[in-house]
Design an enzyme around this catalytic site. Sequence first.
Site, PDB file in Angstrom:
ATOM      1  N   LYS A 130      -2.910   6.294   0.969  1.00  0.00           N
ATOM      2  CA  LYS A 130      -2.737   7.100   2.168  1.00  0.00           C
ATOM      3  C   LYS A 130      -1.799   8.104   2.393  1.00  0.00           C
ATOM      4  O   LYS A 130      -0.730   7.942   3.005  1.00  0.00           O
ATOM      5  CB  LYS A 130      -2.290   5.535   3.273  1.00  0.00           C
ATOM      6  CG  LYS A 130      -2.565   5.919   4.695  1.00  0.00           C
ATOM      7  CD  LYS A 130      -2.381   4.492   5.399  1.00  0.00           C
ATOM      8  CE  LYS A 130      -2.533   4.626   7.035  1.00  0.00           C
ATOM      9  NZ  LYS A 130      -4.155   4.936   7.136  1.00  0.00           N
ATOM     10  N   ARG A 149       0.864  -1.217   0.128  1.00  0.00           N
ATOM     11  CA  ARG A 149       0.069  -0.088  -0.037  1.00  0.00           C
ATOM     12  C   ARG A 149       0.742   1.248  -0.169  1.00  0.00           C
ATOM     13  O   ARG A 149       0.461   2.214  -0.668  1.00  0.00           O
ATOM     14  CB  ARG A 149      -0.957   0.054   1.249  1.00  0.00           C
ATOM     15  CG  ARG A 149      -2.094   1.076   1.144  1.00  0.00           C
ATOM     16  CD  ARG A 149      -3.106   0.773   2.184  1.00  0.00           C
ATOM     17  NE  ARG A 149      -2.694   0.961   3.574  1.00  0.00           N
ATOM     18  CZ  ARG A 149      -3.481   0.939   4.686  1.00  0.00           C
ATOM     19  NH1 ARG A 149      -4.543   0.435   4.368  1.00  0.00           N
ATOM     20  NH2 ARG A 149      -2.844   1.003   5.758  1.00  0.00           N
ATOM     21  N   GLU A 182     -16.732   6.100   2.829  1.00  0.00           N
ATOM     22  CA  GLU A 182     -16.040   5.739   3.821  1.00  0.00           C
ATOM     23  C   GLU A 182     -16.096   6.444   5.113  1.00  0.00           C
ATOM     24  O   GLU A 182     -16.554   7.902   5.077  1.00  0.00           O
ATOM     25  CB  GLU A 182     -14.666   5.840   3.414  1.00  0.00           C
ATOM     26  CG  GLU A 182     -13.346   5.226   4.284  1.00  0.00           C
ATOM     27  CD  GLU A 182     -12.191   5.339   3.410  1.00  0.00           C
ATOM     28  OE1 GLU A 182     -11.235   4.450   3.941  1.00  0.00           O
ATOM     29  OE2 GLU A 182     -11.798   5.783   2.732  1.00  0.00           O
TER      30      GLU A 182
END
Length: 298
Positions: free
Chosen positions: A136, A32, A172
């Site tokens: 992220k 990620r 989200e």
Amino acid sequence: LHYGQACFEGMKAFCHEDNSVHLFRPDENAKRLRSSCERIMMPYPTEEEFTEACNTVVRDNVAYVPPYGSGGALYLRPLLFGSGSRIGVQPADEYTFLIMVIPVGDYYKGGLSSPVDGMIIRDFDRAAPRGVGNVKVAGNYAADLLPNQQSKKKGYPIGLYLDAASQTKVEEFSTSNFVGIDNESKKYVTPYAQRSVLPSITNKSLMTLAREELGYEVEQRDIPLTELTTFDEVVACGTAVVVTPVGSLTDVDSEGEEIKYDFGTDEVGATTRQLFDLVRAIQFGDAEDKNGWNFKVC
């Protein structure tokens, strides 16, 4: 740094009964981080370099790993940011990679909180459809600070974002993935992690356990706002808490009308409890690690 080239990860190391220490799924964090770096044009450590860096910092701080039975863990925050001296609008010519650690206990006493009340955020969007919501990067969290604080001042400790294009689909929570559970149909439903939803490693783990251990059908797809009425349990999931049960979500439409979606009772749902217990048992070495998620450090 001032052009927003910054991304990070969150992960934990756990002590098992034999006093060995294990990282939970660091390979997924490495993947990620690479995805985040590629999106904002940053170099990234290889999976091997990332894992070894995490192993090294855990070994150097092993005295701060909470003991087995305490419910605690050593939280790791890998951070990568542009630190070069350029002022022109272009990628930095130098980057700093560091890992911070801190011992943490149960986020909530006993591991799970009572269901919390959430608010649907209408005045702000978390991410654009073709933006950076699926990585992220630091800016995503800075942008959430204001709506998050506003929701809390209104008495809602958690906020749920809708899709930016139509505001008709669930996307989200502020810092967590959304999961809806339909116990009658044995379904685990979560938004598809595409361009605007962060692919949560915790959610990925829960999906596997829901399918393999509980026999639930897992659906990753668009979730119309109107479908909230069909869920028995709703949770926000992430590294810090694994799952936070959500008892209700309140929506205030453009006319000022308040709509409240309730999920179950004031108690933690049975399926939420099962999923939480399954993950924690694997993390602490109390259950068989069938999928090879624990990486031994020392």
